[in-house]
Scaffold this active site. Structure first.
Site, PDB file in Angstrom:
ATOM      1  N   TRP A 148     -13.716  27.514  26.616  1.00 32.34           N
ATOM      2  CA  TRP A 148     -13.683  28.716  27.297  1.00 32.34           C
ATOM      3  C   TRP A 148     -15.141  29.404  27.592  1.00 32.34           C
ATOM      4  O   TRP A 148     -15.245  30.368  28.115  1.00 32.34           O
ATOM      5  CB  TRP A 148     -12.786  29.861  26.543  1.00 32.34           C
ATOM      6  CG  TRP A 148     -13.179  29.837  25.094  1.00 32.34           C
ATOM      7  CD1 TRP A 148     -12.677  29.288  24.122  1.00 32.34           C
ATOM      8  CD2 TRP A 148     -14.260  30.602  24.371  1.00 32.34           C
ATOM      9  NE1 TRP A 148     -13.087  29.567  22.889  1.00 32.34           N
ATOM     10  CE2 TRP A 148     -14.169  30.180  23.125  1.00 32.34           C
ATOM     11  CE3 TRP A 148     -15.244  31.323  24.913  1.00 32.34           C
ATOM     12  CZ2 TRP A 148     -15.180  30.816  22.157  1.00 32.34           C
ATOM     13  CZ3 TRP A 148     -16.200  32.083  23.876  1.00 32.34           C
ATOM     14  CH2 TRP A 148     -16.019  31.489  22.652  1.00 32.34           C
ATOM     15  N   ASN A 149     -16.173  28.823  26.737  1.00 31.11           N
ATOM     16  CA  ASN A 149     -17.571  29.831  26.907  1.00 31.11           C
ATOM     17  C   ASN A 149     -18.109  29.697  28.197  1.00 31.11           C
ATOM     18  O   ASN A 149     -18.764  30.597  28.408  1.00 31.11           O
ATOM     19  CB  ASN A 149     -18.297  29.169  25.826  1.00 31.11           C
ATOM     20  CG  ASN A 149     -18.880  27.838  25.806  1.00 31.11           C
ATOM     21  OD1 ASN A 149     -18.180  26.929  26.368  1.00 31.11           O
ATOM     22  ND2 ASN A 149     -20.027  27.451  25.092  1.00 31.11           N
ATOM     23  N   ARG A 157     -19.674  20.234  35.177  1.00 34.62           N
ATOM     24  CA  ARG A 157     -20.608  19.264  34.611  1.00 34.62           C
ATOM     25  C   ARG A 157     -20.184  17.896  34.298  1.00 34.62           C
ATOM     26  O   ARG A 157     -20.745  16.799  34.368  1.00 34.62           O
ATOM     27  CB  ARG A 157     -21.290  19.951  33.195  1.00 34.62           C
ATOM     28  CG  ARG A 157     -22.224  19.142  32.631  1.00 34.62           C
ATOM     29  CD  ARG A 157     -23.164  19.933  31.679  1.00 34.62           C
ATOM     30  NE  ARG A 157     -22.319  19.945  30.257  1.00 34.62           N
ATOM     31  CZ  ARG A 157     -23.034  20.608  29.414  1.00 34.62           C
ATOM     32  NH1 ARG A 157     -23.918  21.411  29.390  1.00 34.62           N
ATOM     33  NH2 ARG A 157     -22.189  20.583  28.226  1.00 34.62           N
ATOM     34  N   LYS A 172      -7.828  19.546  31.441  1.00 34.84           N
ATOM     35  CA  LYS A 172      -6.971  20.647  30.841  1.00 34.84           C
ATOM     36  C   LYS A 172      -7.884  21.713  30.632  1.00 34.84           C
ATOM     37  O   LYS A 172      -8.963  21.744  29.771  1.00 34.84           O
ATOM     38  CB  LYS A 172      -6.650  20.217  29.404  1.00 34.84           C
ATOM     39  CG  LYS A 172      -5.779  21.217  28.752  1.00 34.84           C
ATOM     40  CD  LYS A 172      -5.521  20.756  27.049  1.00 34.84           C
ATOM     41  CE  LYS A 172      -6.648  21.382  26.332  1.00 34.84           C
ATOM     42  NZ  LYS A 172      -6.587  22.753  26.380  1.00 34.84           N
ATOM     43  N   PRO A 173      -7.766  22.844  31.443  1.00 35.49           N
ATOM     44  CA  PRO A 173      -8.635  24.146  31.153  1.00 35.49           C
ATOM     45  C   PRO A 173      -8.356  24.725  29.921  1.00 35.49           C
ATOM     46  O   PRO A 173      -7.298  24.690  29.072  1.00 35.49           O
ATOM     47  CB  PRO A 173      -8.463  24.909  32.357  1.00 35.49           C
ATOM     48  CG  PRO A 173      -7.156  24.793  32.854  1.00 35.49           C
ATOM     49  CD  PRO A 173      -6.820  23.369  32.379  1.00 35.49           C
ATOM     50  N   SER A 227     -15.506  21.943  19.882  1.00 31.78           N
ATOM     51  CA  SER A 227     -15.958  22.098  18.603  1.00 31.78           C
ATOM     52  C   SER A 227     -15.840  20.559  17.817  1.00 31.78           C
ATOM     53  O   SER A 227     -15.310  19.645  18.231  1.00 31.78           O
ATOM     54  CB  SER A 227     -15.132  22.728  17.560  1.00 31.78           C
ATOM     55  OG  SER A 227     -13.813  22.304  17.347  1.00 31.78           O
ATOM     56  N   GLU A 248     -19.057  16.294  23.761  1.00 22.23           N
ATOM     57  CA  GLU A 248     -20.011  17.524  23.667  1.00 22.23           C
ATOM     58  C   GLU A 248     -19.677  18.458  22.800  1.00 22.23           C
ATOM     59  O   GLU A 248     -18.751  19.112  22.916  1.00 22.23           O
ATOM     60  CB  GLU A 248     -20.487  18.110  24.921  1.00 22.23           C
ATOM     61  CG  GLU A 248     -20.938  17.400  25.907  1.00 22.23           C
ATOM     62  CD  GLU A 248     -22.312  16.540  25.655  1.00 22.23           C
ATOM     63  OE1 GLU A 248     -22.760  17.110  24.633  1.00 22.23           O
ATOM     64  OE2 GLU A 248     -22.395  15.667  26.491  1.00 22.23           O
ATOM     65  N   LEU A 249     -20.284  18.251  21.538  1.00 22.54           N
ATOM     66  CA  LEU A 249     -19.672  19.142  20.335  1.00 22.54           C
ATOM     67  C   LEU A 249     -20.392  20.162  19.779  1.00 22.54           C
ATOM     68  O   LEU A 249     -21.361  20.530  20.589  1.00 22.54           O
ATOM     69  CB  LEU A 249     -19.313  17.987  19.263  1.00 22.54           C
ATOM     70  CG  LEU A 249     -18.442  16.962  19.704  1.00 22.54           C
ATOM     71  CD1 LEU A 249     -17.959  15.865  18.721  1.00 22.54           C
ATOM     72  CD2 LEU A 249     -17.144  17.348  20.445  1.00 22.54           C
ATOM     73  N   ARG A 276     -28.110  34.144  25.563  1.00 21.42           N
ATOM     74  CA  ARG A 276     -27.391  34.131  26.927  1.00 21.42           C
ATOM     75  C   ARG A 276     -26.059  33.846  26.743  1.00 21.42           C
ATOM     76  O   ARG A 276     -25.389  33.229  25.918  1.00 21.42           O
ATOM     77  CB  ARG A 276     -28.182  32.764  27.731  1.00 21.42           C
ATOM     78  CG  ARG A 276     -28.350  31.561  26.920  1.00 21.42           C
ATOM     79  CD  ARG A 276     -29.001  30.487  27.829  1.00 21.42           C
ATOM     80  NE  ARG A 276     -28.462  29.892  28.899  1.00 21.42           N
ATOM     81  CZ  ARG A 276     -27.707  28.933  28.648  1.00 21.42           C
ATOM     82  NH1 ARG A 276     -27.343  28.126  27.643  1.00 21.42           N
ATOM     83  NH2 ARG A 276     -27.094  28.127  29.866  1.00 21.42           N
ATOM     84  N   CYS A 282     -23.080  26.505  22.678  1.00 20.30           N
ATOM     85  CA  CYS A 282     -23.311  25.445  21.719  1.00 20.30           C
ATOM     86  C   CYS A 282     -24.750  25.289  21.457  1.00 20.30           C
ATOM     87  O   CYS A 282     -25.237  24.610  20.308  1.00 20.30           O
ATOM     88  CB  CYS A 282     -22.562  24.328  22.151  1.00 20.30           C
ATOM     89  SG  CYS A 282     -20.977  24.342  22.401  1.00 20.30           S
ATOM     90  N   GLU A 379     -21.914  27.102  12.555  1.00 19.05           N
ATOM     91  CA  GLU A 379     -22.381  27.439  13.812  1.00 19.05           C
ATOM     92  C   GLU A 379     -21.919  28.891  14.332  1.00 19.05           C
ATOM     93  O   GLU A 379     -20.586  29.303  14.088  1.00 19.05           O
ATOM     94  CB  GLU A 379     -21.490  26.622  14.895  1.00 19.05           C
ATOM     95  CG  GLU A 379     -21.830  26.977  16.449  1.00 19.05           C
ATOM     96  CD  GLU A 379     -21.464  25.726  17.290  1.00 19.05           C
ATOM     97  OE1 GLU A 379     -20.435  25.357  17.130  1.00 19.05           O
ATOM     98  OE2 GLU A 379     -21.989  25.825  18.338  1.00 19.05           O
ATOM     99  N   SER A 439     -30.719  23.984  29.420  1.00 23.68           N
ATOM    100  CA  SER A 439     -29.786  23.308  30.212  1.00 23.68           C
ATOM    101  C   SER A 439     -30.193  23.231  31.791  1.00 23.68           C
ATOM    102  O   SER A 439     -30.733  24.158  32.191  1.00 23.68           O
ATOM    103  CB  SER A 439     -28.431  24.358  30.261  1.00 23.68           C
ATOM    104  OG  SER A 439     -28.187  24.429  28.871  1.00 23.68           O
TER     105      SER A 439
HETATM  106  C1  SIN Z   1     -22.413  24.807  25.777  1.00 19.44           C
HETATM  107  O1  SIN Z   1     -22.515  25.808  25.160  1.00 19.44           O
HETATM  108  O2  SIN Z   1     -21.657  23.762  25.196  1.00 19.44           O
HETATM  109  C2  SIN Z   1     -23.310  24.607  27.080  1.00 19.44           C
HETATM  110  C3  SIN Z   1     -24.416  25.483  27.054  1.00 19.44           C
HETATM  111  C4  SIN Z   1     -25.181  25.103  28.377  1.00 19.44           C
HETATM  112  O3  SIN Z   1     -24.811  24.293  29.297  1.00 19.44           O
HETATM  113  O4  SIN Z   1     -26.099  25.700  28.734  1.00 19.44           O
END
Ligand code: SIN
Length: 475
Positions: A148-149, A157, A172-173, A227, A248-249, A276, A282, A379, A439
Site C-alpha cells: 500500500w505504500n 515497477r 492483487k492490489p 514485508s 522486494e522485501l 519521503r 522500505c 523496520e 530509486s
Molecule cells: C519501497 O518502499 O518498497 C519502494 C521505495 C521506492 O521505490 O523508492
C-alpha cells in the site's frame, strides 16, 4: 471511481458479491467499497491472462513499445487525478503523490525504450562442434502482489517490464489502496493494452487468492513487494510449483554521516531518505550513524527541520507529512520509540502520536539511541529518526551490517574515496552516496540478504520476466 474487478477486459463484481471498505487514513472514514474477489476470481483472471498472453507474446516488440509509451502518456495526462486518488486512499501529501505518479509512469517510458532491446546471444561451442544460440522468451503469466505504500509505483515497477517482456499479469492490489490500481488498469486499457493482458483482482482473502494463483498451471512467476515475513510465506508456497520469484522485501537502512560531511546537505539528504512519502518506504533511513564530533550538531539541525514539518491531511496546503496507514502502524511506531526512550534515548523533537482523528505520529528525532535498542533492528516505517553516535568506523560498519536486511544504505562524506570504500563494504543492494534517494526506473532496485531476491528497474528488471532458452545448433 472504479471499484470492481478487472478480468479479461470486463469489469465485474465477485461471484459471492462480497465488498470491502477502503478507508481514508486522514480521518478513518470510509471512502467507498470495492468488490472482493476470491479464489474463483483469481483463477478466472489467470485463465484470461493465459489466453491473452499468447498473442501479446507474439506481438512485435515495436508495437509493445508503442503501447507502453502510450501507457506512460496516459498516466502523465492524468497526473492530477491519479495523485488525488493516491492521497485519498494512502494519505501522503499531494506533492508526494504527484511525484509518485511521475515515478510510476516513468517505468512505462523506460520499459517502452527497452522492449525493443531484449537481446540474446550467438556463440560457438568451445569444441567447434555447434553454435550456441541464447534467447529470452517471456515467462508466461505473472502473479503480482503489491503493498500500500506506493499505490501506483509498486505496480508499474513490476507491470511495465512484465509487459515489455511479453507476459500477461494478474494483480492483487493491496486491500488498503486498491483504487489507484483499478484506475491505472482502466487507463492502460484505453492506452491500448489488449483485454486480458492486465487483470486486477482485489481481495480480502490474500491466502486463498495466492493459493489459487500458484496452483494455476499458466502462472510461472510471482513478483512481490512487501514485508520479509510475508515474502517468506509466499516463497514457501511458490516452491510447490517451483515458480520464478522476484521479492522486494523489508529494509533497515543505515544513514552514515562522517564528520567531514557538509552537514546541511546531510540533513537535506536525511529528510529525503527518512521522510519521503511520509516515511513509509522500505528504503527509509532507519538508523542514523553519526560521527561523534558532529552528532549533537547534526541531531539539532535534523530536529529543527523535522519539528518544522507540517503534519496533516495530505490534501491540505503545505502539509509535508501525512497520516500513517492505520492504527496498528501508530502502535508499532510508538512502541519502538517508548522502548528506545526507556533504554536511555531522548526525544530531540516529537516522540508521540498526535491527539487528533486519523493516524498521525509526530516527526521524531531520538538522540543517543543505544545500539541494541529494538528500534535499530526493526523496520520503523514511520517518521522517527534514531541517531547513534560513533567513534570507530570499523565498528560502525560492522553495526550497520549487523542485520538480516540489506536493501538501501546512505553515506555522507566530503571524501569521495572514503565514501566509495565504505559503500562497497555495506551489505546493501543500493547505496546513496551523498544522496538521500536511490530509486530510479533506470537503476536496479533490490536488496541483499533477507531484503529480497532479484531486481526491478533497469534492464535487469526486464530479464527477470524472461526465461533463458539455449538452442544448440549445427549448420
Ligand atoms: C519501497 O518502499 O518498497 C519502494 C521505495 C521506492 O521505490 O523508492
Amino acid at each position: 471511481m472504479r471499484n470492481q474487478l478487472l478480468i479479461g477486459g470486463k469489469w465485474l463484481d465477485g461471484g459471492a458479491g462480497e465488498r470491502f471498505a477502503v478507508l481514508d487514513p486522514a480521518t478513518g472514514s470510509e471512502i467507498t467499497t470495492v468488490a472482493a474477489g476470491g479464489p474463483a476470481e483469481a483463477t478466472a483472471a489467470c485463465d484470461a491472462a493465459a489466453e491473452a498472453q499468447r498473442s501479446w507474446a507474439a506481438t512485435a516488440p515495436r508495437v509493445k513499445a508503442e503501447v507502453l509509451r502510450a501507457c506512460w502518456q496516459a498516466m502523465v495526462d492524468h497526473t492530477d487525478e491519479l495523485a488525488r486518488l493516491i492521497t485519498l486512499e494512502h494519505g501522503k501529501p499531494l506533492v508526494d503523490s504527484t511525484g509518485e505518479v511521475a515515478y510510476a509512469a516513468e517505468f512505462f517510458r523506460w520499459n517502452a525504450e527497452e522492449a525493443v532491446r531484449i537481446h540474446g546471444s550467438l556463440g560457438m561451442a568451445p569444441g567447434g562442434t555447434n553454435r550456441i544460440i541464447v534467447h529470452h522468451p517471456p515467462v508466461g503469466v505473472v502473479a503480482i502482489v503489491t503493498p500500500w505504500n506506493f499505490p501506483a509505483a509498486m505496480i508499474t515497477r513490476k507491470l511495465a517490464p512484465a509487459l515489455a517482456a511479453g507476459n500477461a499479469v494478474v494483480i492483487k492490489p493491496p486491500r488498503e489502496t486498491p483504487l489507484t490500481a483499478l484506475r491505472i488498469a482502466e487507463l492502460l486499457e484505453e492506452a491500448g493494452v489488449p483485454a486480458g493482458v492486465v487483470n486486477v483482482v482485489p481481495t480480502t482473502s490474500s491466502g486463498s487468492w495466492f493459493d489459487a494463483a500458484v496452483d494455476h498451471k499458466a502462472v510461472r512467476m510471482v513478483s512481490f513487494t512487501g514485508s520479509t515475513e510475508i515474502g517468506r510465506q509466499l516463497l514457501r508456497r511458490a516452491a510447490d510449483r517451483v515458480l520464478k520469484t522476484v521479492m522486494e522485501l523489508g529494509g533497515n537502512a543505515p544513514f552514515i554521516v562522517f564528520d567531514d560531511a557538509d552537514l546541511d546537505a546531510a540533513v537535506e539528504g536525511a529528510m529525503v531518505a527518512k521522510m519521503r512519502h511520509s516515511a513509509e518506504t522500505c528504503t527509509a533511513a532507519n538508523r542514523f550513524f553519526v560521527e561523534a564530533g558532529v552528532a549533537a550538531e547534526f541531531t539539532a539541525k535534523l530536529a529543527a527541520v523535522m519539528g518544522s514539518m507540517k503534519v496533516g491531511n495530505g490534501f491540505e496546503e503545505g502539509v509535508t507529512c501525512g497520516p500513517m496507514i492505520n492504527a496498528q502502524a501508530i502502535e508499532s511506531i510508538d512502541s519502538l520509540v517508548r522502548q528506545a526512550v526507556g533504554a536511555g534515548a531522548t526525544a530531540a523533537v516529537g516522540g508521540s502520536p498526535l491527539d487528533r482523528p486519523g493516524f498521525f505520529y509526530a516527526p521524531t528525532v531520538l538522540a543517543d539511541v543505544a545500539p541494541d535498542s529494538p528500534i535499530t533492528s526493526e523496520e520503523i516505517f514511520g517518521p522517527v529518526a534514531p541517531v547513534i553516535p560513533f567513534t570507530d568506523t570499523e565498528a560502525m560498519i560492522a553495526q550497520a551490517n549487523d542485520t538480516e536486511m540489506g536493501l538501501a544504505a546512505y553515506v555522507y562524506t566530503a571524501d569521495l574515496a572514503r565514501g566509495l570504500r565504505v559503500s562497497e563494504r555495506l551489505e546493501s543492494g543500493m547505496v546513496g552516496l551523498n544522496r538521500g534517494a536511490v530509486s530510479d526506473p533506470a537503476a536496479p532496485f533490490g536488496g541483499m540478504k533477507q531484503s529480497g531476491l532479484g531486481r526491478e528497474g533497469a534492464s535487469e528488471g526486464i530479464y527477470e520476466f524472461t526465461e533463458t532458452q539455449y538452442i544448440a545448433t549445427s549448420w
